[in-house]
Design an enzyme around this catalytic site. Structure first.
Site, short mmCIF file in Angstrom:
data_model
loop_
_atom_site.label_atom_id
_atom_site.label_comp_id
_atom_site.label_asym_id
_atom_site.label_seq_id
_atom_site.Cartn_x
_atom_site.Cartn_y
_atom_site.Cartn_z
N GLU A 178 -31.39 -17.01 -44.41
CA GLU A 178 -31.70 -17.58 -45.71
C GLU A 178 -33.21 -17.66 -45.97
O GLU A 178 -33.73 -18.73 -46.29
CB GLU A 178 -31.05 -18.97 -45.82
N ASP A 199 -35.99 -27.49 -39.36
CA ASP A 199 -35.49 -27.04 -40.66
C ASP A 199 -36.37 -27.64 -41.75
O ASP A 199 -37.34 -28.35 -41.46
CB ASP A 199 -34.00 -27.42 -40.84
N HIS A 217 -36.49 -21.65 -43.90
CA HIS A 217 -36.17 -23.02 -43.48
C HIS A 217 -37.34 -23.66 -42.75
O HIS A 217 -37.16 -24.29 -41.70
CB HIS A 217 -34.91 -23.01 -42.59
C1 ACM Z 1 -26.55 -20.91 -41.81
O1 ACM Z 1 -25.49 -21.55 -41.97
N1 ACM Z 1 -27.49 -20.92 -42.73
C2 ACM Z 1 -26.78 -20.13 -40.62
#
Ligand code: ACM
Ligand code: ZN
Length: 527
Positions: free
Chosen positions: A321, A186, A257
């Protein structure tokens, strides 16, 4: 006098029997108590009919010694030696098992090793909740409702040691969960050694500080923070999980991410810049460039190493995201959109994911991703993890794709579990009580029975921005994981929250023995 003593003795016996709440979590499909007891202290040997169940037999031998100080000997001709028989069934679901406790022996039978393992878990729970190892005679016939009974752990935002990850896996095993979704990369840290790209562990695994307290305060410490798992450690954890019939699904985040990876290899970003492994939580504009071939080479190389470490059918490629900000102004990304005649940046994300899917499919693996992978068109064989509510899972199932349900409510175990937030450790927000989790039904009402078959199961997610250490992981995950296990294992018609809480009150002795820092709100709940 003798009469009085006899009366007291009889009363004590009656009390002992009335304490026989058989607290198996998740609740089995069928459990029939019978008359009489077996003294488990007299169990002194395990008999397996073939070498097939040797690993399960070793696991049981070890568990009986560690938990109950029962040392097993080979069964001898001595009639006082009462065996545990692990018996192979010729046919049946490999995860289904029968467990018989009768006056002279215990039998666990299944067509598969995994079913024997689940029978062992039930037996250990019965023993843990028994009165001094006097086991009520009974018969259990049991099998799981769903095939994906998952728990996730974010080891990027905070890092957990190999021993802690193994302990987490033990909790999954206790409740017959069978998928561990290991969130390994991440923005705030890359946690898996990749031999071809040493900077991922030299650079991307470390950040120069962390957010402290609530996000709105925007405060940071300056403590270097990080860590990673070597490939040897990963092999060790994968083997540990496999012994417990748990599949590890690794997650390598793309295209978003990805700041930690960009800090190590800035050439993989859209803009020519330097990046830092993020100290802040959140979503960031700098992501892998979708127009740069080097990005695909990098990710393919990474996945090559990942699939040699993880035998799982599914590899999680993230997909959530991913802001399109950089892609909109990046020449390479725009060139890709033009060359591939894509409609917009959402379709560019779909192109990205589909390329990765093709790569992994060619290696015999499948992808699963967060529900954003539906945007711009789902990759042909992809499974969807529905987190922004249930819409993504419903759309996937309607389109004939497999889905795993992890809607924020109630499957995000980083949310508060009590309305009394002042007495809880700071959490990201939201409220998912034990009852919310217990009452969750993974099959959305809008699906017909054919579509419902595409719902593989559900999963509890433990994101760790605000979970600073493993004791807090335990506190957030337990006992909500136990409630979820019953959602995923037990037929819906047999579920009862008051019964579950009663069972948990006995069953939590197992957690006490493990010194688990679990949340105890349920102890105050009344029927
Ligand atoms: C997430 O909670 N961004 C998958
Ligand atoms: Zn770009």
């Amino acid at each position: 006098m003798r009469f009085t003593l006899l009366l007291i003795f009889t009363l004590m016996q009656l009390m002992a029997i009335s304490q026989d709440i058989i607290s198996i979590i998740p609740q089995p499909v069928s459990l029939q108590p019978q008359e009489g007891y077996l003294n488990a202290k007299k169990i002194s040997g395990i008999v397996i009919e073939s070498g097939h169940f040797q690993a399960e037999s070793d696991y049981l031998t070890n568990a009986l010694k560690e938990n109950f100080n029962l040392i097993l000997k080979p069964k001898m001709a001595d009639p006082n030696v009462k065996p545990i028989l692990l018996r192979q069934l010729a046919t049946g679901d490999s995860a289904a098992y029968n467990l018989y406790i009768n006056y002279e022996q215990i039998i666990i039978e299944s067509a598969g090793k995994v079913g024997i393992f689940y029978g062992i878990q039930s037996l250990l729970q019965i023993m843990a909740s028994s009165n001094n190892l006097q086991l009520l005679q009974l018969e259990v016939n049991d099998s799981p409702r769903f095939s994906w009974r998952g728990m996730h752990l974010d080891c990027s935002r905070h890092f957990f040691t190999v021993d802690e990850v193994k302990k987490y896996i033990d909790y999954l095993a206790l409740y017959k969960m069978n998928v561990f979704h290991w969130h390994l990369t991440d923005d705030q840290g890359w946690r898996i050694e990749i031999k071809e790209y040493p900077k991922l562990t030299e650079v991307a695994a470390w950040r120069s500080g962390s957010m402290v307290g609530a996000y709105s305060k925007n405060q940071f410490d300056e403590i270097r923070y990080g860590g990673y798992y070597t490939q040897d450690q990963i092999r060790e954890v994968v083997a540990y999980a496999a012994q417990r019939h748990i599949t590890i699904v690794p997650e390598i985040e793309m295209p978003g991410h990805s700041l930690a990876a960009l800090a190590a290899y800035p050439n993989l970003a859209c803009k020519d810049s330097t990046f830092e492994v993020s100290r802040k939580w959140g979503v960031f504009d700098d992501v892998f460039c979708a127009g740069n071939e080097e990005v695909f080479e990098f990710l393919q190389d990474v996945l090559d190493e990942v699939i040699t470490l993880f035998p799982s059918e599914y590899i999680h490629i993230g997909g959530d995201e991913c802001p399109k900000t950089r892609w909109k102004t990046c020449d390479k990304c725009q060139q890709r959109i033009a060359d591939e005649q894509l409609r917009d940046e959402h379709h560019l994300q779909s192109y990205f994911i589909q390329r990765m899917e093709q790569y992994l499919n060619a290696k015999g693996r499948k992808i699963i991703g967060w529900d954003e992978i539906l945007e711009g068109g789902l990759a042909p064989n992809a499974a969807v993890m529905s987190w922004r509510g249930t819409k993504g899972g419903i759309a996937a199932a309607q389109a004939g794709h497999f889905a795993v349900m992890t809607p924020g409510k109630p499957c995000y175990f980083d949310h508060y579990q009590s309305e009394n937030k002042n007495t809880e450790p700071h959490a990201i927000g939201g409220l998912n009580t034990l009852a919310d989790v217990y009452n969750y039904e993974p099959i959305p009402e809008s699906l017909n029975s054919e579509q419902a078959k595409f719902i593989l199961g559900a999963q509890g997610n433990v994101w760790t921005e605000y979970i600073l250490n493993f004791a807090q992981v335990e506190y957030m995950a337990l006992p909500r994981m136990a409630a979820l296990s019953e959602v995923l294992w037990t037929p819906a018609s047999l579920k009862s929250y008051p019964d579950f809480v009663d069972h948990l009150k006995t069953n939590c002795k197992i957690l006490d023995k493990l010194n688990t820092h679990y949340a105890k709100h349920f102890l105050n709940e009344k029927r």
